[in-house]
Design an enzyme around this catalytic site. Structure first.
Site, PDB file in Angstrom:
ATOM      1  N   SER A  91       0.604  -1.413   0.049  1.00  0.00           N
ATOM      2  CA  SER A  91       0.013  -0.002   0.005  1.00  0.00           C
ATOM      3  C   SER A  91       0.743   1.209   0.045  1.00  0.00           C
ATOM      4  O   SER A  91       1.812   1.391   0.692  1.00  0.00           O
ATOM      5  CB  SER A  91      -0.833   0.130   1.248  1.00  0.00           C
ATOM      6  OG  SER A  91      -1.509   1.301   1.358  1.00  0.00           O
ATOM      7  N   LYS A  92       0.411   2.200  -0.655  1.00  0.00           N
ATOM      8  CA  LYS A  92       1.055   3.431  -0.878  1.00  0.00           C
ATOM      9  C   LYS A  92       0.971   4.250   0.688  1.00  0.00           C
ATOM     10  O   LYS A  92       1.650   5.259   0.901  1.00  0.00           O
ATOM     11  CB  LYS A  92       0.522   4.476  -1.781  1.00  0.00           C
ATOM     12  CG  LYS A  92      -1.165   4.752  -1.692  1.00  0.00           C
ATOM     13  CD  LYS A  92      -1.680   5.635  -2.627  1.00  0.00           C
ATOM     14  CE  LYS A  92      -3.073   5.822  -2.531  1.00  0.00           C
ATOM     15  NZ  LYS A  92      -3.628   6.574  -3.667  1.00  0.00           N
ATOM     16  N   ARG A  93       0.171   3.680   1.374  1.00  0.00           N
ATOM     17  CA  ARG A  93      -0.113   4.237   2.874  1.00  0.00           C
ATOM     18  C   ARG A  93       0.997   3.955   3.894  1.00  0.00           C
ATOM     19  O   ARG A  93       1.076   4.362   4.946  1.00  0.00           O
ATOM     20  CB  ARG A  93      -1.471   3.691   3.639  1.00  0.00           C
ATOM     21  CG  ARG A  93      -2.753   4.343   2.462  1.00  0.00           C
ATOM     22  CD  ARG A  93      -3.867   4.086   3.353  1.00  0.00           C
ATOM     23  NE  ARG A  93      -5.081   4.318   2.476  1.00  0.00           N
ATOM     24  CZ  ARG A  93      -5.384   3.854   1.384  1.00  0.00           C
ATOM     25  NH1 ARG A  93      -5.176   2.650   1.293  1.00  0.00           N
ATOM     26  NH2 ARG A  93      -6.817   4.342   0.803  1.00  0.00           N
TER      27      ARG A  93
END
Length: 542
Positions: free
Chosen positions: A251-253
């Site tokens: 995830s980009k998070r």
């Protein structure tokens, strides 16, 4: 002819998952001698960021993924930014409205939320109720005069199943009623993703759509629109999910999450200075720490740099800045959900193109194995040509603002040669940074000083090394080696007991390229100056 496309939204940097999608479409187009299109899906005006599109383009070019049609290239099917194609979409929206295949809606967000809540309380899924009689233009005018939002929904046929023929998963059937009426034009007049992608794929001639598994649930809606508009249906291939080593979806998070956790673990962090470093307000900082909002990635990166925190690489530019080669990333990403059908792993672009086909795409999730990625990078640093490696290294130095970026090609070439076997370009830069700092600004590692200079007469050995260096008639890597080995033999100690004090004096640490090359590249005048400085600095503390 095969036509594939990559259609990112400019709402953030290019995630490695998006890069894999671009790569697979590019590989297939190149393998089949077809066309690869880059299209920017920028109709979500609230989420678009000003730097994202240019960063996506830079990242694709760094990977070596070129496009036959798209921004900066042009082509017969432009514009290639959806925000500039509104007139085109409006024509097809009007066609569906005129044919009774779509209808206007005037629900407010609050009204829709109330309907969803009511369905939830009744333990039912929310289903939008299609009106018995579709609103006309007079109803639209009345709604607008009342300040109500005006959207357009597609009336999905509910009398037959929709069968998605997927190259990877076979036939996937969605029964009647599973796909509900959905919005195709937002209240701001722009089309939704679902509508624009269908129109653009048709008009740009996309024959194959290779995309992530998460889009599989969108495909029946797209096929229903294609049928209503009289469009053909492209070949679909929905790629497997790539998971991180922790087991979750990559995830980009992860980067913002890692920074938030680091800040919260600190005792009394200076949030005002940190916000200033990130170019955000203290209110935005508080909102970030409370998980309400997330700043753009440049702000995240700037704050991490301010704290000296290494965040996990998630976006393509992160891997560039960590010293990975584009050849490595292309090779590694290609093997996430695909294999060439034999035991090959380390492959260049030409090999990948020659081997790539859709039949070898896998249903199984793929693991983003960072140890394997590092191993690939070590191998590709050895495999690429010296000229290509020099070009990559110079680009890397410029990107991170290294003092070595000002060095001449000849010097950088030698650095790369003596650092053969390094795992990343970042490792090379860190090991040789001492060559580009002022003699008085060497950053000494306390542990190295304690372990090397303060023990086993390290400072005394260092002084003797300096005396013998001063007596050298000719200064080469070979003569430097003779001095150090000769002194070790004379004292009947290992070479390390002589080399390590010298390494700490000139580098500040116990890690550098081979010590003979290190001294030769630094130069004897600088070496003697650093020996003197180290002795003066630490002799009275021993």
């Amino acid at each position: 002819m095969v036509v594939t496309r990559f259609a990112p939204s400019p709402t953030g940097y290019l995630h490695v998952g998006g890069a894999r999608t671009a790569l697979f479409n590019w590989l297939y187009a190149r393998r089949m001698g077809g066309t690869f299109i880059l299209r920017i899906e920028d109709t979500d005006l609230k989420r678009n960021t000003p730097t994202a599109m240019q960063q996506v383009i830079q990242d694709l070019r760094w990977l070596g993924i070129d496009w036959d049609e798209g921004p900066e290239v042009g082509g017969p099917n432009g514009p290639y930014l959806q925000s500039r194609r509104r007139d085109i979409y409006d024509q097809y929206i009007t066609k569906l409205l005129d044919q009774g295949k779509a209808y206007y809606c005037f629900d407010t967000p609050e009204e829709l939320e109330a309907l969803r809540r009511e369905a939830s309380e009744g333990k039912q899924g929310f289903v939008y109720q299609r009106p018995d009689q579709f609103p006309d233009t007079r109803d639209v005018e009345r709604a607008r005069s009342e300040g109500r939002p005006v959207t357009v929904r597609f009336a999905v046929p509910q009398d037959q199943p929709i069968i998605v023929q997927d190259v990877i998963r076979g036939d996937v059937t969605f029964g009647p009623g599973e796909v509900q009426d959905f919005i195709i034009q937002k209240s701001d007049g722009f089309p939704t993703y679902h509508f624009a992608v269908v129109v653009d794929d048709e008009l740009m001639g996309a024959t194959h759509v290779i995309r992530g598994q998460e889009h599989l649930m969108n495909t029946p809606s797209h096929q229903a629109l294609q049928a209503a508009l009289g469009f053909r249906t492209p070949v679909y291939a929905h790629m497997s999910v790539t998971v991180s080593e922790s087991g979750g979806k990559l995830s980009k998070r992860e980067r913002p999450k890692a920074l938030r956790e680091r800040i919260k673990s600190m005792n009394d962090p200076d949030l005002e200075s940190l916000a200033l470093a990130g170019g955000i307000s203290t209110e935005e900082m508080e909102s970030f720490l409370n998980k309400k909002t997330t700043p753009d990635m440049p702000a995240i990166d700037a704050m991490a740099a301010h704290l000296g925190v290494h965040l996990p690489e998630i976006n393509v530019v992160d891997f560039f800045r960590s010293g990975y080669l584009p050849e490595t990333m292309v090779n590694f990403l290609a093997l996430l959900g695909w294999n060439p059908g034999d035991d090959r792993e380390v492959m260049d672009r030409e090999e990948l193109i020659a081997a790539f086909n859709l039949d070898r795409l896998s249903k199984s999730n793929s693991l983003f194995d960072r140890k394997k990625l590092m191993s690939f990078n070590t191998e590709h640093i050895k495999r690429v040509s010296p000229a290509a490696l020099l070009g990559h290294y110079k680009a890397f130095l410029a990107e991170i603002g290294s003092p070595a970026a000002r060095a001449e090609d000849e010097r950088l070439t030698r650095i790369l040669k003596v650092c053969l076997g390094a795992r990343t370009l970042e490792e090379i830069e860190q090991k040789t940074r001492f060559l580009f700092v002022d003699n008085t600004k060497v950053d000494y590692d306390e542990t190295a000083v304690e372990k090397v200079l303060f023990k086993h007469n390290g400072l005394g050995v260092l002084a003797e090394v300096g005396d013998q260096f001063k007596a050298l008639a000719e200064i080469t890597a070979e003569s430097i080696e003779q001095v150090l080995r000769g002194l070790a033999d004379q004292k009947q100690i290992g070479l390390g007991k002589v080399a390590q004090p010298l390494r700490v004096a000139i580098c500040g640490t116990t890690i550098s390229p081979p010590i003979f090359d290190s001294v030769d590249m630094l130069g004897m005048d600088n070496t003697l100056a650093r020996i003197r400085i180290a002795i003066e600095k630490f002799d009275n503390k021993n």
